[in-house]
Design a protein around this motif. Sequence first.
Motif, short mmCIF file in Angstrom:
data_model
loop_
_atom_site.label_atom_id
_atom_site.label_comp_id
_atom_site.label_asym_id
_atom_site.label_seq_id
_atom_site.Cartn_x
_atom_site.Cartn_y
_atom_site.Cartn_z
N VAL A 72 0.86 -1.18 0.00
CA VAL A 72 0.00 0.00 0.00
C VAL A 72 0.90 1.24 0.00
O VAL A 72 1.50 1.58 1.02
CB VAL A 72 -0.95 -0.01 1.22
CG1 VAL A 72 -1.85 1.21 1.21
CG2 VAL A 72 -1.77 -1.30 1.24
N PRO A 73 1.01 1.94 -1.15
CA PRO A 73 1.89 3.10 -1.25
C PRO A 73 1.47 4.28 -0.37
O PRO A 73 2.30 5.05 0.08
CB PRO A 73 1.82 3.50 -2.73
CG PRO A 73 1.12 2.38 -3.43
CD PRO A 73 0.38 1.60 -2.41
N ASP A 74 0.14 4.42 -0.15
CA ASP A 74 -0.39 5.52 0.66
C ASP A 74 -1.53 4.97 1.50
O ASP A 74 -2.63 4.74 0.98
CB ASP A 74 -0.88 6.66 -0.24
CG ASP A 74 -1.45 7.83 0.54
OD1 ASP A 74 -1.57 7.75 1.79
OD2 ASP A 74 -1.82 8.83 -0.11
N VAL A 75 -1.28 4.73 2.77
CA VAL A 75 -2.30 4.11 3.62
C VAL A 75 -3.55 4.96 3.76
O VAL A 75 -4.64 4.44 3.96
CB VAL A 75 -1.75 3.76 5.02
CG1 VAL A 75 -0.67 2.69 4.93
CG2 VAL A 75 -1.25 4.98 5.77
N HIS A 76 -3.42 6.27 3.59
CA HIS A 76 -4.57 7.14 3.74
C HIS A 76 -5.54 7.03 2.56
O HIS A 76 -6.69 7.43 2.66
CB HIS A 76 -4.11 8.59 3.95
CG HIS A 76 -3.19 8.70 5.14
ND1 HIS A 76 -3.61 8.52 6.43
CD2 HIS A 76 -1.86 8.93 5.20
CE1 HIS A 76 -2.59 8.64 7.25
NE2 HIS A 76 -1.51 8.89 6.53
N ALA A 77 -5.07 6.44 1.48
CA ALA A 77 -5.92 6.22 0.32
C ALA A 77 -6.55 4.82 0.33
O ALA A 77 -7.36 4.50 -0.54
CB ALA A 77 -5.11 6.40 -0.97
N PHE A 78 -6.19 3.99 1.31
CA PHE A 78 -6.72 2.62 1.40
C PHE A 78 -8.07 2.65 2.10
O PHE A 78 -8.16 3.11 3.24
CB PHE A 78 -5.75 1.71 2.15
CG PHE A 78 -6.12 0.26 2.09
CD1 PHE A 78 -5.69 -0.53 1.04
CD2 PHE A 78 -6.91 -0.31 3.08
CE1 PHE A 78 -6.03 -1.88 0.98
CE2 PHE A 78 -7.26 -1.65 3.02
CZ PHE A 78 -6.82 -2.43 1.96
N PRO A 79 -9.11 2.17 1.45
CA PRO A 79 -10.45 2.18 2.08
C PRO A 79 -10.47 1.39 3.39
O PRO A 79 -10.01 0.26 3.45
CB PRO A 79 -11.34 1.49 1.04
CG PRO A 79 -10.59 1.56 -0.25
CD PRO A 79 -9.13 1.58 0.12
N GLY A 80 -10.94 2.04 4.44
CA GLY A 80 -11.05 1.37 5.73
C GLY A 80 -9.75 1.27 6.49
O GLY A 80 -9.66 0.50 7.46
N HIS A 81 -8.72 2.01 6.08
CA HIS A 81 -7.42 1.97 6.77
C HIS A 81 -7.61 2.25 8.26
O HIS A 81 -8.38 3.12 8.66
CB HIS A 81 -6.46 3.00 6.18
CG HIS A 81 -5.22 3.19 7.00
ND1 HIS A 81 -4.27 2.20 7.16
CD2 HIS A 81 -4.79 4.24 7.71
CE1 HIS A 81 -3.31 2.65 7.94
NE2 HIS A 81 -3.60 3.88 8.30
N ILE A 82 -6.92 1.48 9.09
CA ILE A 82 -6.94 1.67 10.54
C ILE A 82 -5.65 2.39 10.91
O ILE A 82 -4.55 1.86 10.72
CB ILE A 82 -7.02 0.32 11.28
CG1 ILE A 82 -8.27 -0.45 10.86
CG2 ILE A 82 -6.99 0.53 12.79
CD1 ILE A 82 -8.28 -1.90 11.31
N ALA A 83 -5.77 3.59 11.44
CA ALA A 83 -4.60 4.40 11.76
C ALA A 83 -4.14 4.12 13.19
O ALA A 83 -4.54 4.79 14.13
CB ALA A 83 -4.93 5.87 11.59
N CYS A 84 -3.29 3.10 13.34
CA CYS A 84 -2.73 2.80 14.66
C CYS A 84 -1.65 3.81 15.03
O CYS A 84 -1.50 4.15 16.19
CB CYS A 84 -2.16 1.39 14.68
SG CYS A 84 -3.39 0.10 14.39
#
Length: 158
Positions: A93-105
């Motif tokens: 995943v090059p950009d986690v903020h663009a991943f649907p449903g990303h969990i920001a730990c």
Amino acid sequence: MSAPLHRLNVDELVPMVRSVVSNETDMIANMANIAALLFEALPQINWAGFYLWKEADGQLVLGPFQGRLACTRIPLGRGVCGTVAQNREALVVPDVHAFPGHIACDAASQSEIVLPVVVRGALMGVLDIDSPVKDRFSDADRVRLEEVVALLVATLEG
């Protein structure tokens, strides 16, 4: 206490992992040492570790890791780790903020690579590595890290 490892490229990591896990069959011990090697040796990462699959709970639960405080439980199909656990396919995943449903730990994480750990057809968990740099992980990283996971799996399959 030993000095930190010099930063490695991912190709140098595979022989190191092979050496560390070759005479050990305990899953937690091997996961802990792999997480430590990844965290110490790979440049531009801020978290490396495992989430373990708990069938009864239908969730991934935090396992051995190196890095900052982490999410403790991740439902199947949620975020990058839960998606990898559900599909049993590695994700870069090059950009986690663009991943649907990303969990920001960890808000500092910008990119991520997650690989499934499957033993004799059964999901054991996932290997998760985060970076504070966007586009940190390449397809070559995925291939080498799949080799690392294969070494771990080989110790579990006996």
